[in-house]
Design a protein around this motif. Structure first.
Motif, PDB file in Angstrom:
ATOM      1  N   UNK A  72      11.463  55.910 -11.012  1.00 37.54           N
ATOM      2  CA  UNK A  72      12.357  56.693 -11.867  1.00 37.54           C
ATOM      3  C   UNK A  72      12.168  56.320 -13.332  1.00 37.54           C
ATOM      4  N   UNK A  73      11.998  55.036 -13.615  1.00 35.96           N
ATOM      5  CA  UNK A  73      11.784  54.602 -14.997  1.00 35.96           C
ATOM      6  C   UNK A  73      10.435  55.080 -15.528  1.00 35.96           C
ATOM      7  N   UNK A  74       9.413  54.997 -14.689  1.00 39.04           N
ATOM      8  CA  UNK A  74       8.096  55.480 -15.118  1.00 39.04           C
ATOM      9  C   UNK A  74       8.144  56.980 -15.402  1.00 39.04           C
ATOM     10  N   UNK A  75       8.902  57.716 -14.598  1.00 34.92           N
ATOM     11  CA  UNK A  75       9.021  59.153 -14.825  1.00 34.92           C
ATOM     12  C   UNK A  75       9.743  59.440 -16.139  1.00 34.92           C
ATOM     13  N   UNK A  76      10.715  58.604 -16.481  1.00 40.49           N
ATOM     14  CA  UNK A  76      11.390  58.784 -17.771  1.00 40.49           C
ATOM     15  C   UNK A  76      10.412  58.545 -18.910  1.00 40.49           C
ATOM     16  N   UNK A  77       9.561  57.544 -18.766  1.00 43.35           N
ATOM     17  CA  UNK A  77       8.554  57.270 -19.793  1.00 43.35           C
ATOM     18  C   UNK A  77       7.613  58.456 -19.953  1.00 43.35           C
ATOM     19  N   UNK A  78       7.183  59.045 -18.837  1.00 44.30           N
ATOM     20  CA  UNK A  78       6.292  60.209 -18.883  1.00 44.30           C
ATOM     21  C   UNK A  78       6.996  61.396 -19.527  1.00 44.30           C
ATOM     22  N   UNK A  79       8.265  61.600 -19.214  1.00 42.65           N
ATOM     23  CA  UNK A  79       9.009  62.729 -19.771  1.00 42.65           C
ATOM     24  C   UNK A  79       9.138  62.609 -21.289  1.00 42.65           C
TER      25      UNK A  79
ATOM     26  N   UNK B 272      -0.556  55.824 -15.753  1.00 40.18           N
ATOM     27  CA  UNK B 272      -1.199  54.755 -14.995  1.00 40.18           C
ATOM     28  C   UNK B 272      -0.174  54.007 -14.144  1.00 40.18           C
ATOM     29  N   UNK B 273       0.944  53.658 -14.759  1.00 42.60           N
ATOM     30  CA  UNK B 273       1.981  52.923 -14.030  1.00 42.60           C
ATOM     31  C   UNK B 273       2.692  53.806 -13.010  1.00 42.60           C
ATOM     32  N   UNK B 274       3.001  55.042 -13.408  1.00 37.69           N
ATOM     33  CA  UNK B 274       3.703  55.936 -12.490  1.00 37.69           C
ATOM     34  C   UNK B 274       2.848  56.241 -11.263  1.00 37.69           C
ATOM     35  N   UNK B 275       1.602  56.615 -11.477  1.00 41.30           N
ATOM     36  CA  UNK B 275       0.742  56.988 -10.348  1.00 41.30           C
ATOM     37  C   UNK B 275       0.459  55.785  -9.458  1.00 41.30           C
TER      38      UNK B 275
END
Length: 662
Positions: free
Chosen positions: A350-357, A367-370
């Motif tokens: 969820x945090x990685x997705x916020x960073x991507x958004x 890289x981190x999210x995937x």
């Protein structure tokens, strides 16, 4: 209302609307007669009722406009602003001041709940006028803020423009000319003006102030630190120390210096030569001083979390940084890393997705999210994000890094090597590109070339050259960092066991106990099967068994999906083999070697017979076939890149040389 119409939308009421309004204002209201039929009374009371349909239409238009301007609408409810790098028009060719001004405006806007800001890395890719609007629309951006900065003597001129993405209309422009020392006020003015244009209310915006001399050094250092090379990091450190000497109350400089020092550490994920314990001790002082100076500075808490390089102990600090600066994508990404270290994988995603958004063109976020998604077996979702980045990004280097990540996750060593070579050609001074290329070469058995790339790294050099005595000495120098990051580095733990240096591991384990007791190193950091084997070899069976049991307990808590599931299966198979059931491990290795043999490959390349965890099955005749499948898989990848195959003799080497001869 007409003034707001012009200001907010760049439009004016039509002639027909003006005429209708004029007619409505000029119509007299007559007093009705005392006696009349209902129909006559209605007609005489409202003689202009024939105009009602038109007036109703006007009312609807006005009402809609009022709603649009006075409440958060579909556009203004969560408008996204991309702050593009400001152009430098001054005499100085350095652009750090102009980019620093735009960065500060971005940070100030990012603290407003009513406005979303696009991350800095993504905004930078919108700077090309030819494609900025089209790319911005793809990213869902509502407004572009761009401008220029000109310095002349002690004066600074900032021109800012706000453009609506939907139609490309410039809806606001402002010119600010101040003394250089007033640049903070200029930044605040621009941020307030933008916030007022895209949101209906906003909190107070007040950047921390200092002298122009200090601020100039701070901006220059921050720009240099982004290059992630030791030479530029060293210069950034020098400038920040000068800034602090000039103004010992400027908290942002202390926070930035703390992070720069950690980036100059000799950790594999950092970029410099400073021993990690030394870097951490010094950086901690500056991070704490930043918090003392400004308890509401998110950057300061992030710096404190960065001391432990995003492990489980850093989670409270990153959580605080996110609370204070919720629109900083790097804070969300670091928080995600610390959550992963705590095995809170869904929260990490969820945090990685916020960073991507927030920053959808920053490849580190992907890289981190995937990686986290693949840990959880969500490969299709990871692929969609990878495709999204490759479709949107215009940064060729970043796209190459994502392609390298994809090749790595598919165990496509040949493609990974080709991509890593290209990245290294583009960024030969970047430590990470050098390390990644050397690692792939190491797996392929190209030790000599890998050793050339890793010159200056004591652990890597000792291992790649087969200097086991130097390897043991380098391991001892790691101290507690052996358990933080060094244990898995170039297969260090296994090679210490293979070269009869298990005492090194035990001594490091003993030295870590007081640090664990003080709460400075998590107890579970020392829990590992190789540590247990080292204790067992040194006559400490009870402790070995206790650590082994704790490891099994931790593994049992892992999700039963994805890569985490495979890791759990592996741990369970090894545990069974060391407790009298070698067939379980043999069956596991046989299945993996048939499905994904490269998943079993060692770094550096060596026969599986020398892996300490495989000792219970290494002499089984069936084990040779497993070992051969791994060698054959590596040779297939070598053939793709034009390398000669590794012979069986060179692969097996001998128990003293251990590593594949090549």
């Amino acid at each position: 209302l007409s003034e707001r119409f012009e200001k907010e939308l760049g439009l004016a009421p039509s002639d027909e609307t003006e005429a209708l309004l004029k007619a409505a204002k000029s119509t007299a209201v007559q007093t009705p007669p005392t006696a009349a039929t209902p129909s006559t009374a209605a007609a005489s009371k409202w003689p202009w009722r024939r105009a009602l349909p038109a007036i109703a239409a006007l009312a609807l238009v006005i009402a809609a406009l009022v709603v649009f301007l006075a409440r958060p609408s579909a556009v203004s409810a969560t408008p996204t602003v991309a702050v593009l790098p400001f152009d430098n028009l001054g005499e100085d060719e350095q652009d750090y001041f102009a980019s620093g001004v735009s960065d500060e405006i971005l940070n100030l806007l990012g603290r407003q709940k009513q406005v979303k800001v696009l991350g800095r890395v993504s905004a930078a890719q919108l700077a090309d006028p030819a494609s900025s609007l089209a790319t911005a629309r793809k990213l869902g951006v509502s407004y572009l803020l761009d401008g220029s900065v000109r310095e002349a003597g002690n004066r600074v001129l900032v021109i800012a423009r706000l453009t609506r993405v939907s139609d490309g209309a410039q809806i606001w422009s402002e010119r600010y000319e101040r003394r250089a020392g007033d640049i903070f006020a200029v930044q605040g003015d621009i941020a307030r003006a933008v916030a007022s244009r895209v949101a209906q209310s906003f909190a107070g915006i007040s950047p921390q102030q200092t002298s122009p001399e200090v601020y100039d050094r701070y901006l220059a250092a921050r720009q240099l630190a982004r290059e992630r090379r030791d030479a530029t990091l060293q210069e950034a450190e020098r400038l920040l120390r000068e800034a602090i000497a000039l103004d010992p109350h400027y908290a942002p400089a202390f926070a930035e210096l703390s992070q720069v020092i950690m980036l100059r550490a000799d950790h594999p994920t950092a970029y410099g030569p400073i021993p990690l314990p030394q870097a951490r001790a010094e950086a901690e002082k500056f991070a704490k001083q930043a918090i003392n100076l400004d308890p509401n500075l998110g950057e300061a808490y992030a710096a404190l979390g960065f001391l432990s390089l995003s492990d489980e102990t850093s989670e409270p600090y990153y959580r605080k940084a996110v609370e204070l600066d919720p629109q900083r994508p790097d804070f969300h990404r670091w928080h995600g890393q610390s959550l992963s270290a705590l095995n809170r994988f869904d929260e990490a995603v969820a945090e990685y997705k916020r960073a991507v958004a927030i920053d959808p063109l920053w490849e580190l976020n992907y890289d981190h999210l995937c990686g986290a998604l693949k840990l959880l077996g969500r490969d299709e979702e990871a692929s969609r994000y990878e495709e999204q980045f490759l479709r949107l990004s215009t940064d060729e280097g970043a796209k190459l890094r994502i392609q390298e990540f994809i090749a790595d996750s598919h165990f496509d060593l040949a493609q990974e090597l080709a991509t890593a070579r290209r990245i290294f050609q583009l960024y030969p001074e970047e430590r990470q590109s050098r390390f990644k290329l050397a690692s792939i070469l190491g797996v392929l058995g190209q030790r000599r070339e890998a050793a050339q790339l890793m010159k200056g790294d004591a652990v890597a050099t000792a291992i790649l050259t087969g200097d086991w005595k130097a390897m043991g000495a380098a391991a001892r120098r790691l101290g507690n960092d052996y358990f933080e990051y060094g244990r898995d580095y170039w297969n260090l733990d296994a090679l210490l066991l293979d070269t009869d240096q298990s005492k090194v591991i035990v001594d490091l384990y003993d030295a870590a106990q007081p640090v664990i007791a003080r709460g400075q190193l998590p107890q579970d950091k020392v829990v590992n099967m190789t540590t247990s084997l080292a204790l067992l070899q040194n006559g400490r069976a009870a402790e070995a068994q206790r650590l082994w049991a704790r490891g099994q307990q931790l593994d049992s808590q892992m999700p039963d999906v994805g890569l985490l599931h495979r890791n759990r299966e592996f741990s369970s198979a090894v545990n069974a083999a060391f407790h009298g059931q070698p067939g379980v491990l043999l069956a596991y290795l046989d299945a993996r070697s048939r499905a994904r043999p490269l998943e079993l490959a060692e770094l550096p390349a060596m026969s599986l017979r020398y892996v300490p965890l495989y000792r219970p099955v290494a002499r089984d005749p069936r084990f040779d076939a497993i070992d051969e499948r791994v060698r054959a898989a590596i040779n297939r990848e070598r053939e793709k890149v034009g390398l000669q195959p590794i012979s069986r003799e060179a692969w097996i080497s001998d128990p003293k040389a251990l590593l594949t001869k090549n």
